[in-house]
Design an enzyme around this catalytic site. Structure first.
Site, PDB file in Angstrom:
ATOM      1  CB  CYS A 242      -0.834   0.050   1.502  1.00  0.00           C
ATOM      2  SG  CYS A 242      -0.459  -0.822   3.208  1.00  0.00           S
TER       3      CYS A 242
ATOM      4  NE  ARG B 291       1.850  -9.265   4.948  1.00  0.00           N
ATOM      5  CZ  ARG B 291       0.346  -9.581   4.318  1.00  0.00           C
ATOM      6  NH1 ARG B 291      -0.112 -10.147   5.019  1.00  0.00           N
ATOM      7  NH2 ARG B 291      -0.164  -8.389   4.178  1.00  0.00           N
TER       8      ARG B 291
ATOM      9  CD  GLN C 224      -0.627  -8.783  -0.557  1.00  0.00           C
ATOM     10  OE1 GLN C 224       0.451  -7.530  -0.423  1.00  0.00           O
ATOM     11  NE2 GLN C 224      -1.340  -9.023   0.803  1.00  0.00           N
TER      12      GLN C 224
ATOM     13  CG  ASP D 114      -2.554  -4.633  -2.484  1.00  0.00           C
ATOM     14  OD1 ASP D 114      -3.666  -5.620  -2.320  1.00  0.00           O
ATOM     15  OD2 ASP D 114      -1.526  -5.063  -1.861  1.00  0.00           O
TER      16      ASP D 114
ATOM     17  CG  HIS E 230      -3.632  -0.500  -1.947  1.00  0.00           C
ATOM     18  ND1 HIS E 230      -2.851  -0.851  -2.849  1.00  0.00           N
ATOM     19  CD2 HIS E 230      -3.740  -0.435  -1.256  1.00  0.00           C
ATOM     20  CE1 HIS E 230      -2.362  -1.883  -2.035  1.00  0.00           C
ATOM     21  NE2 HIS E 230      -2.848  -1.391  -1.212  1.00  0.00           N
TER      22      HIS E 230
ATOM     23  CE  LYS F  35      -9.460  -8.917   8.114  1.00  0.00           C
ATOM     24  NZ  LYS F  35      -7.861  -9.705   7.818  1.00  0.00           N
TER      25      LYS F  35
ATOM     26  CG  HIS G 219      -5.288  -3.330   1.458  1.00  0.00           C
ATOM     27  ND1 HIS G 219      -3.658  -2.588   1.343  1.00  0.00           N
ATOM     28  CD2 HIS G 219      -5.501  -4.668   0.796  1.00  0.00           C
ATOM     29  CE1 HIS G 219      -3.339  -3.543   1.345  1.00  0.00           C
ATOM     30  NE2 HIS G 219      -4.055  -4.681   2.063  1.00  0.00           N
TER      31      HIS G 219
END
Length: 608
Positions: free
Chosen positions: A305, A334, A352, A354, A356, A437, A483
């Site tokens: 992000c 991570r 991911q 991913d 945004h 979320k 996100h």
RNA sequence: GCCACCGUAGCUCAAUCGGCAGAGCAAUCGCUUCGUAAGCGAUAGGUUAUGGGUUCGAUUCCCAUCGGUGGCUCCA
């Protein structure tokens, strides 16, 4: 494990369902089996301290503090003793007692005393979870065993089928799930109404073992983990990479159609970036130690992000530009504790899908609806039909921003779920630090739930990075940010896909779609011709030209779960045909190349 | 990270009480050319995860480290 569930806003009250569940026959059987097991354990170890023993999905467990570790032989002996107790037809007798009496009864059981304490004060149930009312204290007694318990149970032990009970395994478990408290020994057992049901359950376990993505990953040559590279770091082999690439290509194309723009960002960023984003405050325990580059600290990214935010900030944005949707297959790292790593499902480095979304406040509800629908569209394309959503709300211990700030976005997510009409539960306090979320879980072909999509509202980053857009009024306004990851991580998603299909990927995903099997060496030339024209048509095909018998080649292709086996011999070569065998074992007979291609293209287009 | 168990050839697994480390599959080389789930033979493959200790002698017993499995806690 039974999930703690809260009432949903829409219609179905989960608490009522839970209550109904507690009355069910299986619940009572399992709960009673747990007591019987505890009795058997106390007989084996009179000094044992007993903790809790609830029924769970598929069975029950009981936690004990024992003088020595249990062995598999102990389990067999306990199981035999349980059968004897069952045959004794001892009645279960419920008694409501005072806290005083309870303390006397369990004077030498410290865990029970702690439970009694919680019950007496009210507000805490046996799992250490808060409850509304102060419950009465009851005990259940059968044979010579008494346990603090709210029930319900079967009427007598004879109502349990001794042939439908089995002790499964022993595992460590913290008292009250708290890693600072003592580690107890937990015995897991399973119990059913009939021996048949037990057998079915064991079959299902066996089937799950057969589909295990770690096993199939090796057998189908999809991926591996190397001790020399490190735990939790995945090496994708050519076949696994092919499946993943096809999945990614498909999703990329859908994203482009869906109004997303692709971006690429680096794997590390300066400490100040992560300070501003709040990750060093809220997420540091999941981040790796920083790298020192010319005296500056850089962190490996645990999320994408902050980078996407920087792209947003790279120019002045107008309200006309919004919504902006930046997507990236972003690889993040991570820290995960060694004990939690598991195949592809829990790793230390993953990618991911991913994105945004940056939008104006007035666009928010529509944007959430849109991404929710998009998510379901993508998941359906991969053969998932059963969805369950979870709305995670603010965790007071770990949350940026005030409760008032959390309220509107939480409500927006809830309403989107209502509008989408998918079943959902509320997970109180399960949100990330930066916002509420929605998590979407899918059910696989064995009925197991896997979490894939996550849609997370984020009202902290726009503020922390001072994001703005120029409104119609010429003034600066704060955009909203969402996100989201739909497949979640490619690693986990691939693991789920492998298990869902048991490695037999649908044709469009199969790394090798067809193997051409020449019957004898003299047919190899024709096989090559077939290969060339099928490749020309875009199919992923191989010729098996080994000096093996046809039977062996069929067997190998079958074990590799290749969708089509194309056998070519004299007859096919003369007719310009292929004899098609499916991995189901079905023999389609000889088809012209055109006819086969039509069939294959059909299967590919329909994602069959 | 914690508790328990485990680590022998690429894979699946043997090896009695501490006494010369073995098989099937896979691989390689031959032979075989076959019509819908394994053709035949030969060869090669090992510092028994790594490091240390006990012992005349360790795959076997002990300790540490690394890795795995089942759970717990945590999570995409």
């Amino acid at each position: 494990m039974l999930r703690r569930i809260s009432p949903t806003a829409g219609g179905v009250r989960m608490a009522e369902q839970e209550k109904k569940h507690e009355q069910s026959e299986l619940y009572r059987i399992r709960h009673s089996a747990a007591h019987i097991m505890a009795q058997a354990v106390l007989e084996m170890f009179p000094e044992a301290k007993i903790a809790i023993g609830p029924p769970i999905e598929d069975g029950f467990y009981y936690d004990f503090d024992l003088p020595r570790p249990l062995t598999p032989e102990d389990l067999e002996q306990l199981e035999r003793r349980m059968r004897e107790i069952i045959k004794g037809k001892h009645p279960f007798v419920r008694r409501v007692i005072s806290a005083e009496e309870a303390r006397r009864l369990f004077a030498d059981q410290p865990y029970k005393l702690e439970l009694i304490e919680g019950l007496e004060q009210g507000g805490i149930d046996e799992h250490g979870e808060p409850v509304d009312e102060k419950p009465e204290i009851s005990v259940y007694e059968h044979a010579d065993f008494v346990d603090l318990c709210r029930g319900p149970h079967v009427e007598d032990t004879g109502q349990i089928n001794p042939d439908a009970v089995k002790l499964m395994n022993v595992a460590g478990a913290y008292w009250r799930g708290d890693e600072k408290r003592p580690m107890l020994q937990r015995i897991y057992g399973t119990a059913w109404r009939t021996a048949d049901e037990l057998e079915q359950y064991l079959w299902k376990l066996e089937e799950a073992r057969r589909r295990d993505h770690r096993r199939l990953g090796r057998e189908l040559d999809l991926f591996s983990v190397s001790e020399e590279v490190g735990a939790g770091l995945i090496l994708w082999h050519p076949k696994g990479s092919m499946v993943r690439k096809i999945a990614e290509d498909f999703c990329r194309a859908e994203h482009e159609k869906g109004g997303y723009e692709f971006v690429y960002t680096p794997h590390i960023g300066k400490a100040t970036l992560w300070e501003t984003s709040g990750h060093l405050d809220w997420y540091q325990e999941n981040m790796y130690a920083p790298l020192d580059i010319e005296g500056q600290q850089y962190y490996l990214k645990p999320m994408n992000c902050p980078f996407h935010v920087q792209i947003y900030k790279s120019q002045k944005r107008s309200y006309r530009d919004l919504p902006l949707r930046f997507a990236e297959w972003g690889t993040v790292y991570r820290y995960e504790r060694s004990g939690v790593l598991h195949g592809l499902l829990r790793v230390r480095g993953f990618t991911q899908d991913d994105a945004h979304l940056f939008c104006r406040p007035d666009q928010m509800p529509q944007e959430i609806d849109r991404v929710l629908q998009f998510s379901l569209h993508i998941l359906r394309a991969f053969g998932f039909e059963d969805f369950q959503a979870y709305l995670a709300t603010r965790n007071p211990e770990k949350a940026a921003g005030s409760p008032e700030q959390w309220e509107p976005p939480t409500e927006a997510l809830r309403q989107a779920l209502e509008r989408a009409g998918i079943p959902y539960q509320v997970d109180e306090g399960e949100a990330t630090f930066y916002g509420p979320k929605i998590d979407i879980k899918v059910k696989d072909s064995l009925g197991r739930e896997w979490q894939l999509s996550t849609i997370q509202f984020d009202f902290t980053l726009p503020e922390r990075f001072d994001l703005s857009y120029v409104g119609e009024d010429g003034k600066d306004h704060r955009p909203y940010m969402i996100h989201r990851a739909l497949l979640g991580s490619m690693e986990r998603f691939m693991g789920v896909l492998i298990e869902h299909f048991a490695g037999a990927f649908p044709v469009w995903l199969a790394p090798v779609q067809a193997v051409i099997i020449p019957i004898a060496d003299r047919h190899v030339a024709y096989a090559r011709q077939v290969e060339a024209s099928l490749k020309q048509a875009g199919l992923r095909v191989r010729v098996d030209d080994r000096s093996e018998r046809m039977n062996a080649k069929i067997r190998d292709a079958q074990l590799q779960k290749v969708p089509y086996m194309l056998i070519v011999g004299n007859r096919e070569a003369e007719a310009g045909a292929v004899a098609v065998r499916l991995r189901s074992g079905e023999d389609l007979g000889a088809l012209s190349l055109e006819a086969f291609l039509a069939r294959a293209k059909d299967d590919i287009a329909s994602h069959a």
